[in-house]
Each structure stands twice: as structure tokens, then as C-alpha cells.
Design a protein around this motif. Structure first.
Motif, PDB file in Angstrom:
ATOM      1  N   ASN A 314     -14.193  -0.485  -0.323  1.00 54.87           N
ATOM      2  CA  ASN A 314     -13.400  -1.590   0.221  1.00 54.87           C
ATOM      3  C   ASN A 314     -12.184  -1.081   0.980  1.00 54.87           C
ATOM      4  O   ASN A 314     -11.263  -1.838   1.273  1.00 54.87           O
ATOM      5  CB  ASN A 314     -12.972  -2.546  -0.898  1.00 54.87           C
ATOM      6  CG  ASN A 314     -12.011  -1.892  -1.879  1.00 54.87           C
ATOM      7  OD1 ASN A 314     -11.916  -0.660  -1.928  1.00 54.87           O
ATOM      8  ND2 ASN A 314     -11.316  -2.698  -2.675  1.00 54.87           N
ATOM      9  N   GLU A 315     -12.165   0.226   1.255  1.00 51.33           N
ATOM     10  CA  GLU A 315     -11.083   0.850   2.028  1.00 51.33           C
ATOM     11  C   GLU A 315     -11.639   1.288   3.379  1.00 51.33           C
ATOM     12  O   GLU A 315     -12.203   2.374   3.509  1.00 51.33           O
ATOM     13  CB  GLU A 315     -10.518   2.065   1.289  1.00 51.33           C
ATOM     14  CG  GLU A 315      -9.666   1.728   0.078  1.00 51.33           C
ATOM     15  CD  GLU A 315      -8.233   1.388   0.474  1.00 51.33           C
ATOM     16  OE1 GLU A 315      -7.968   1.233   1.680  1.00 51.33           O
ATOM     17  OE2 GLU A 315      -7.397   1.268  -0.435  1.00 51.33           O
ATOM     18  N   PRO A 316     -11.518   0.468   4.412  1.00 51.52           N
ATOM     19  CA  PRO A 316     -12.083   0.819   5.722  1.00 51.52           C
ATOM     20  C   PRO A 316     -11.600   2.165   6.248  1.00 51.52           C
ATOM     21  O   PRO A 316     -12.383   2.964   6.766  1.00 51.52           O
ATOM     22  CB  PRO A 316     -11.617  -0.328   6.627  1.00 51.52           C
ATOM     23  CG  PRO A 316     -11.401  -1.472   5.692  1.00 51.52           C
ATOM     24  CD  PRO A 316     -10.892  -0.860   4.420  1.00 51.52           C
ATOM     25  N   VAL A 317     -10.289   2.423   6.117  1.00 51.05           N
ATOM     26  CA  VAL A 317      -9.722   3.668   6.640  1.00 51.05           C
ATOM     27  C   VAL A 317     -10.309   4.871   5.926  1.00 51.05           C
ATOM     28  O   VAL A 317     -10.624   5.894   6.552  1.00 51.05           O
ATOM     29  CB  VAL A 317      -8.183   3.654   6.520  1.00 51.05           C
ATOM     30  CG1 VAL A 317      -7.593   5.022   6.822  1.00 51.05           C
ATOM     31  CG2 VAL A 317      -7.593   2.610   7.453  1.00 51.05           C
ATOM     32  N   ALA A 457      -3.521  -0.498  12.936  1.00 45.67           N
ATOM     33  CA  ALA A 457      -2.649  -1.188  11.978  1.00 45.67           C
ATOM     34  C   ALA A 457      -3.071  -0.874  10.545  1.00 45.67           C
ATOM     35  O   ALA A 457      -2.224  -0.627   9.669  1.00 45.67           O
ATOM     36  CB  ALA A 457      -2.684  -2.695  12.221  1.00 45.67           C
ATOM     37  N   ALA A 458      -4.383  -0.871  10.300  1.00 44.54           N
ATOM     38  CA  ALA A 458      -4.893  -0.565   8.959  1.00 44.54           C
ATOM     39  C   ALA A 458      -4.605   0.880   8.585  1.00 44.54           C
ATOM     40  O   ALA A 458      -4.330   1.185   7.416  1.00 44.54           O
ATOM     41  CB  ALA A 458      -6.400  -0.837   8.913  1.00 44.54           C
ATOM     42  N   THR A 459      -4.659   1.769   9.559  1.00 43.05           N
ATOM     43  CA  THR A 459      -4.370   3.190   9.319  1.00 43.05           C
ATOM     44  C   THR A 459      -2.932   3.385   8.869  1.00 43.05           C
ATOM     45  O   THR A 459      -2.649   4.106   7.898  1.00 43.05           O
ATOM     46  CB  THR A 459      -4.623   4.016  10.604  1.00 43.05           C
ATOM     47  OG1 THR A 459      -5.970   3.825  11.026  1.00 43.05           O
ATOM     48  CG2 THR A 459      -4.369   5.491  10.362  1.00 43.05           C
ATOM     49  N   LYS A 460      -2.014   2.746   9.560  1.00 40.91           N
ATOM     50  CA  LYS A 460      -0.591   2.845   9.206  1.00 40.91           C
ATOM     51  C   LYS A 460      -0.347   2.342   7.788  1.00 40.91           C
ATOM     52  O   LYS A 460       0.344   2.987   6.983  1.00 40.91           O
ATOM     53  CB  LYS A 460       0.240   2.043  10.213  1.00 40.91           C
ATOM     54  CG  LYS A 460       1.742   2.122   9.960  1.00 40.91           C
ATOM     55  CD  LYS A 460       2.502   1.318  11.022  1.00 40.91           C
ATOM     56  CE  LYS A 460       4.010   1.383  10.759  1.00 40.91           C
ATOM     57  NZ  LYS A 460       4.765   0.590  11.779  1.00 40.91           N
ATOM     58  N   GLU A 461      -0.949   1.189   7.462  1.00 39.38           N
ATOM     59  CA  GLU A 461      -0.777   0.595   6.133  1.00 39.38           C
ATOM     60  C   GLU A 461      -1.379   1.472   5.041  1.00 39.38           C
ATOM     61  O   GLU A 461      -0.789   1.655   3.974  1.00 39.38           O
ATOM     62  CB  GLU A 461      -1.428  -0.794   6.116  1.00 39.38           C
ATOM     63  CG  GLU A 461      -1.177  -1.589   4.851  1.00 39.38           C
ATOM     64  CD  GLU A 461      -2.162  -1.257   3.720  1.00 39.38           C
ATOM     65  OE1 GLU A 461      -1.787  -1.400   2.542  1.00 39.38           O
ATOM     66  OE2 GLU A 461      -3.303  -0.838   4.030  1.00 39.38           O
ATOM     67  N   PHE A 463      -1.899   4.846   4.959  1.00 37.16           N
ATOM     68  CA  PHE A 463      -1.169   6.083   4.675  1.00 37.16           C
ATOM     69  C   PHE A 463       0.208   5.795   4.061  1.00 37.16           C
ATOM     70  O   PHE A 463       0.711   6.593   3.252  1.00 37.16           O
ATOM     71  CB  PHE A 463      -1.053   6.947   5.926  1.00 37.16           C
ATOM     72  CG  PHE A 463      -2.328   7.685   6.237  1.00 37.16           C
ATOM     73  CD1 PHE A 463      -2.747   8.740   5.444  1.00 37.16           C
ATOM     74  CD2 PHE A 463      -3.130   7.299   7.294  1.00 37.16           C
ATOM     75  CE1 PHE A 463      -3.934   9.410   5.698  1.00 37.16           C
ATOM     76  CE2 PHE A 463      -4.323   7.957   7.563  1.00 37.16           C
ATOM     77  CZ  PHE A 463      -4.720   9.017   6.761  1.00 37.16           C
ATOM     78  N   GLN A 464       0.802   4.679   4.403  1.00 37.75           N
ATOM     79  CA  GLN A 464       2.044   4.289   3.737  1.00 37.75           C
ATOM     80  C   GLN A 464       1.783   4.050   2.250  1.00 37.75           C
ATOM     81  O   GLN A 464       2.568   4.474   1.393  1.00 37.75           O
ATOM     82  CB  GLN A 464       2.613   3.022   4.386  1.00 37.75           C
ATOM     83  CG  GLN A 464       3.282   3.256   5.735  1.00 37.75           C
ATOM     84  CD  GLN A 464       3.777   1.974   6.367  1.00 37.75           C
ATOM     85  OE1 GLN A 464       3.392   0.872   5.963  1.00 37.75           O
ATOM     86  NE2 GLN A 464       4.632   2.102   7.374  1.00 37.75           N
ATOM     87  N   ARG A 465       0.674   3.387   1.949  1.00 35.35           N
ATOM     88  CA  ARG A 465       0.323   3.094   0.562  1.00 35.35           C
ATOM     89  C   ARG A 465      -0.032   4.366  -0.193  1.00 35.35           C
ATOM     90  O   ARG A 465       0.335   4.543  -1.367  1.00 35.35           O
ATOM     91  CB  ARG A 465      -0.859   2.101   0.552  1.00 35.35           C
ATOM     92  CG  ARG A 465      -1.326   1.685  -0.817  1.00 35.35           C
ATOM     93  CD  ARG A 465      -2.070   0.343  -0.766  1.00 35.35           C
ATOM     94  NE  ARG A 465      -2.883   0.213   0.415  1.00 35.35           N
ATOM     95  CZ  ARG A 465      -4.165   0.585   0.485  1.00 35.35           C
ATOM     96  NH1 ARG A 465      -4.725   1.142  -0.564  1.00 35.35           N
ATOM     97  NH2 ARG A 465      -4.857   0.384   1.588  1.00 35.35           N
ATOM     98  N   MET A 466      -0.779   5.291   0.465  1.00 35.75           N
ATOM     99  CA  MET A 466      -1.157   6.542  -0.185  1.00 35.75           C
ATOM    100  C   MET A 466       0.079   7.402  -0.509  1.00 35.75           C
ATOM    101  O   MET A 466       0.161   8.022  -1.560  1.00 35.75           O
ATOM    102  CB  MET A 466      -2.117   7.334   0.716  1.00 35.75           C
ATOM    103  CG  MET A 466      -3.516   6.745   0.836  1.00 35.75           C
ATOM    104  SD  MET A 466      -4.427   6.665  -0.729  1.00 35.75           S
ATOM    105  CE  MET A 466      -4.223   4.905  -1.137  1.00 35.75           C
ATOM    106  N   ARG A 467       1.030   7.418   0.412  1.00 35.19           N
ATOM    107  CA  ARG A 467       2.252   8.191   0.180  1.00 35.19           C
ATOM    108  C   ARG A 467       3.077   7.566  -0.940  1.00 35.19           C
ATOM    109  O   ARG A 467       3.665   8.277  -1.758  1.00 35.19           O
ATOM    110  CB  ARG A 467       3.071   8.283   1.460  1.00 35.19           C
ATOM    111  CG  ARG A 467       2.417   9.164   2.544  1.00 35.19           C
ATOM    112  CD  ARG A 467       3.343   9.372   3.729  1.00 35.19           C
ATOM    113  NE  ARG A 467       2.703  10.192   4.746  1.00 35.19           N
ATOM    114  CZ  ARG A 467       2.097   9.693   5.836  1.00 35.19           C
ATOM    115  NH1 ARG A 467       2.081   8.383   6.042  1.00 35.19           N
ATOM    116  NH2 ARG A 467       1.531  10.492   6.706  1.00 35.19           N
ATOM    117  N   ALA A 468       3.114   6.221  -0.989  1.00 35.38           N
ATOM    118  CA  ALA A 468       3.868   5.532  -2.041  1.00 35.38           C
ATOM    119  C   ALA A 468       3.257   5.819  -3.415  1.00 35.38           C
ATOM    120  O   ALA A 468       3.971   5.922  -4.419  1.00 35.38           O
ATOM    121  CB  ALA A 468       3.903   4.038  -1.777  1.00 35.38           C
ATOM    122  N   GLN A 469       1.924   5.950  -3.445  1.00 37.17           N
ATOM    123  CA  GLN A 469       1.217   6.213  -4.702  1.00 37.17           C
ATOM    124  C   GLN A 469       1.087   7.715  -4.975  1.00 37.17           C
ATOM    125  O   GLN A 469       0.475   8.102  -5.966  1.00 37.17           O
ATOM    126  CB  GLN A 469      -0.171   5.576  -4.655  1.00 37.17           C
ATOM    127  CG  GLN A 469      -0.152   4.059  -4.540  1.00 37.17           C
ATOM    128  CD  GLN A 469      -1.536   3.467  -4.328  1.00 37.17           C
ATOM    129  OE1 GLN A 469      -2.551   4.179  -4.312  1.00 37.17           O
ATOM    130  NE2 GLN A 469      -1.599   2.163  -4.172  1.00 37.17           N
TER     131      GLN A 469
END
Length: 472
Positions: A314-317, A457-461, A463-469
Motif C-alpha cells: 500500500n506504499e506506492p513510492v 508529491a507522494a515521494t516527498k511525503e 521520505f519525510q515520513r521515513m526520516r521522521a520514523q
């Protein structure tokens, strides 16, 4: 009829496809911020499967999807297609295959991300992915004619006639033509068959028919089990065969290690002079390289999104990142190894052989006595694994056009054409497949470029989420 097919293929690949695939891929490469280079390490980590969730919708895991996609691309395009590129465009064609692969990584990233982002459902409610669903779900119903165009070209262009043709050629060269006993048996068998049927068949024709029918039976045993069986077989066969082929080629390269830098220089210099082919026309060499790269790694054609769209993800990127490894493995690694063997042994200048027979000559020269058998084993596994996956691609296109209940009829049509591919000429086969690939690329690239902002847009979101986690 054959000449019309050849002329059409040459025309459409002359400029239109060069602009669409190379130009469009370069545009996506730049637009992504050179993502294939910046996130290659993360993509490799994803292949381990630690992010997979078997409860997600889909039929196979992301790693199985990559294996199935590579099973379709790492095949005769890497063995025979590279030989055809060198034969037609000289060493410089390999450089343009590399360039096509790098931009192809970006193309596959975008197209396979979209295959998860805009999945659809077939007539039975099963989740499906691929350019036809991306177009309909992402661009809207008014664009459906593009989906239909892609699917019609896919039904025809994803037949495994090229694989059947080249597998037949290498099997006859290795196991039949060099064996007096086998030749004698086939001659006697043909004479008996002619006497029984009252016809005048040649032993060569009979051999092709026997091999074609044998391939049809083997492929049928796998593809009639559906995508799960195809993915299972591919995930076991492909890594083993790539490793064996890699080790064999390394053994050859060690023998010529002192000449390897010269071969890289030859590839790069010839790419801009074109002196080895086409009367020095550099543009023609670029076209040949791009054309063979498209056949080899299929970036922008739309095949990989169909199998990656079936991934339990469910993660397109994330799916796009895994998918972009395909062109790197296929063209940058495997095609380069094949090209070096052909160039180092010098067979490309010393023989008029084409296709897989040229690669066979190179292995024969480098590893006398057993090189041809190692290549034959690689060709056998590569060709069969490609045939397995292509059947799935064509099945999905047929499913989209006529519904899931009728889709299984395609498998029987597909199996019959394997026999046809074993007996027709190489030039017509290559031109027909190239022509259909070009038609498939048109809807794929239009939809990929049109929907690229959604991927960015999905790519930016992501990698921001991956870095936060702290997962990146």
C-alpha cells in the motif's frame, strides 16, 4: 507482409520513440531530482522484504514482483538483444543502452509507483494494476481509448515468439548441428515422416516444430497455474541463473582483463563517432541503442507496472523504488557483461552471425568445449522465465479487454504462438515485437508524464515520513 512489419518498426523507432522514451525518460529523471542516484541504497534495502505486509491487497510480494519483472527483462534481450545491438550499431550502441537504462530507472520509478497509486479491479473484483488501470483511474474515463490501445498492443506484442525463435536457434546450434548421431536420427525421422504423410519436409523444419511443441508443453505447465506459480518459479530460477551467468562471464573477463579498459573506451568513443556502423551516422547508433534497451529492460513500455501493480503493497513510492532496480540489474549489469564478452573475443568483427549465435561464438572462443553449454543453459532458463512472465502480461491485457471469465482463453492462444515463433525468421519476429512495444509505450509514457506531479508529491511525503520514523 513480413517487409511491411519491418518497415513499420523501422519508421516508428526512427524518431517518435526516441523522443518519447529517451526524451520523456530524461524529463522524468530530471524532474525527480535524479532520484535513481540519490535513493538507490534505500531501494536495495527494500528488496530484503522487511517492509512487506502479506495482509495488504494484491497477489504477490514486492520482491516476487521484482523477480517476475526481472524474469521478463533479464533474458534473451541481454544475450541476443545485445548481440543484435552490436551487430547493427557497433560498440557505441551499448553506451546508448546505458543512457537509456539510467533514464529508464526514473521511468520505471514513476510508472510503477502509479501502478499502486491507481489500481483498478477486473470483472471479478480482483485488484489489478498496470497502465490501462492507471489511465482509467488516474486520468479519467475519457482517456480509456489509450487503455484499450495499450491492451490490444500488449495482447500481440507480449507473445514470446522472439524467445521461442532464439531458444530454438541456440538449441539447434549446440545440441543438434554438432552431434552427428542426433542429426542422423532427425534425418531418418524426417524421411519416415515424409513417407507417411506424403510431404517434402526438411529435417530443419521438423526440428523447429519439435522444439516449438516441447517449449509449449513446458511453458503451459507453469502459466496455467496463474501468477502465483509464475512468481514462485521466477523467484527461484532467476537469481540462480543470473548468478551462474555472472560467474561464467567473470571467468571470461579474467582471461582478457588487460583489454577491458580498451573495450570501455571503444564503447564510449564509438558512441559519438558511429564509425563501426551505419556509415558513421551517430543518430542511427543512438536509435539502435535505445531500441535494444527498450526491448531489454522494457522501461516505458508498461509491462513492469502490470506485475508490480499486483504487489501486496500500500506504499506506492516503495514499490516504485523496488521497481527501478530492474533496468539497473538488467542493462547496466547483465547487458554490459554480455557486451564485453562479445567485444573482447572479437567475434563481432570476425563473423556475420547475428543474435544469439553471435554470443554463442563469443562463449565458444573464450571457453572452448564447454562455454556453449553454459550459454545454452542460461538461454534456456532466461527464455523460459521470460515466457512465463510474458504470458501473465498478455493475460492481464486480455482480461482488461474481454473480462476475467474469458481471459484464460488467451493462455491457449499464447501457447500456440510459441510454436509459430520457433519456425519464423528472426528479422520479422524482432520487427513485430519492436512495433508492438512502440505502440504500448505511447499510452504508458503519456499517462506517466501526465500524472508525474502526483508521484513527486507522494515521494516527498514518503521520505519525510521515513526520516521522521528513522527508517531512512
Amino acid at each position: 507482409m513480413g517487409q511491411y512489419i519491418v518497415d513499420f518498426s523501422n519508421w516508428i523507432w526512427d524518431t517518435p520513440m526516441l523522443i518519447l522514451l529517451m526524451g520523456g525518460g530524461l524529463l522524468l529523471f530530471i524532474y525527480s531530482g535524479f532520484l535513481p542516484f540519490r535513493h538507490l541504497g534505500h531501494a536495495i534495502k527494500l528488496v530484503s522484504g522487511k517492509f512487506d505486509d502479506q495482509n495488504m491487497p494484491g497477489q504477490i510480494s514486492s520482491t516476487q514482483a521484482l523477480s517476475a519483472a526481472i524474469a521478463a527483462t533479464v533474458g534473451l534481450g541481454n544475450i541476443s538483444g545485445v548481440a543484435i545491438a552490436i551487430n547493427m550499431g557497433g560498440p557505441g550502441a551499448i553506451f546508448w543502452m546505458w543512457m537509456s537504462a539510467f533514464v529508464g530507472m526514473a521511468t520505471k520509478y514513476f510508472s510503477c509507483t502509479l501502478s499502486i497509486m491507481f489500481r483498478g479491479k477486473d470483472s471479478t473484483g480482483e485488484v489489478q494494476g498496470g497502465p490501462m488501470y492507471v489511465i482509467e483511474e488516474g486520468m479519467g474515463k475519457k482517456w480509456k481509448p489509450l487503455s484499450v490501445l495499450f491492451s490490444v498492443a500488449g495482447v500481440l506484442g507480449l507473445l514470446s515468439i522472439f524467445q521461442a525463435n532464439q531458444l530454438t536457434a541456440v538449441f539447434r546450434s549446440v545440441m543438434i548441428n554438432d552431434s552427428p548421431k542426433v542429426l542422423g536420427f532427425l534425418t531418418s525421422f524426417t524421411e519416415g515422416l515424409n513417407g507417411l504423410l506424403g510431404v517434402g519436409l526438411e529435417s530443419e523444419e521438423v526440428t523447429k516444430w519439435i522444439l516449438g511443441i516441447s517449449m509449449m508443453i513446458i511453458v503451459g505447465a507453469v502459466i496455467l497455474g496463474g501468477i502465483q506459480r509464475i512468481a514462485m518459479v521466477a523467484s527461484r530460477l532467476v537469481p540462480f541463473m543470473v548468478a551462474l551467468y555472472f560467474i561464467t562471464v567473470i571467468i571470461i573477463l579474467v582471461q582478457y582483463i588487460g583489454n577491458v579498459p580498451d573495450m570501455f573506451y571503444l564503447i564510449i568513443s564509438d558512441a559519438f563517432t558511429g564509425e563501426a556502423a551505419m556509415g558513421g551516422v551517430v543518430g542511427a547508433v543512438i536509435i539502435i541503442g535505445a531500441r535494444r534497451a527498450a526491448f531489454s529492460n522494457e522501461a516505458g513500455i508498461g509491462t513492469a507496472p502490470m506485475v508490480h501493480g499486483a504487489s501486496k503493497n500500500n506504499e506506492p513510492v516503495r514499490e516504485g523504488l523496488i521497481a527501478m532496480l530492474g533496468p539497473f540489474i538488467d542493462t547496466i549489469v547483465v547487458c554490459t557483461l554480455t557486451a564485453l564478452v562479445i567485444l573482447l573475443t572479437g567475434v563481432w568483427e570476425a563473423t556475420e552471425k547475428d543474435g544469439v549465435r553471435l554470443t554463442l561464438s563469443a562463449f565458444d572462443m573464450a571457453l572452448p568445449g564447454y562455454g556453449r553449454y553454459l550459454l545454452m543453459m542460461a538461454v534456456l532458463v532466461f527464455a523460459l522465465s521470460t515466457m512465463f512472465t510474458y504470458s501473465y502480461y498478455g493475460h492481464k491485457c486480455f482480461n482488461y479487454l474481454f473480462g476475467a471469465k474469458k481471459a484464460n482463453y488467451y493462455n491457449y492462444f499464447y501457447l500456440i504462438t510459441i510454436v509459430a515463433g520457433a519456425v519464423v525468421s528472426l528479422e520479422v519476429v524482432v520487427s513485430f515485437i519492436d512495433g508492438m512495444y512502440a505502440i504500448m509505450a505511447i499510452p504508458t509514457m503519456i499517462s506517466t508524464i501526465y500524472l508525474a506531479p502526483k508521484v513527486k508529491a507522494a515521494t516527498k511525503e514518503y521520505f519525510q515520513r521515513m526520516r521522521a520514523q528513522k527508517k531512512y
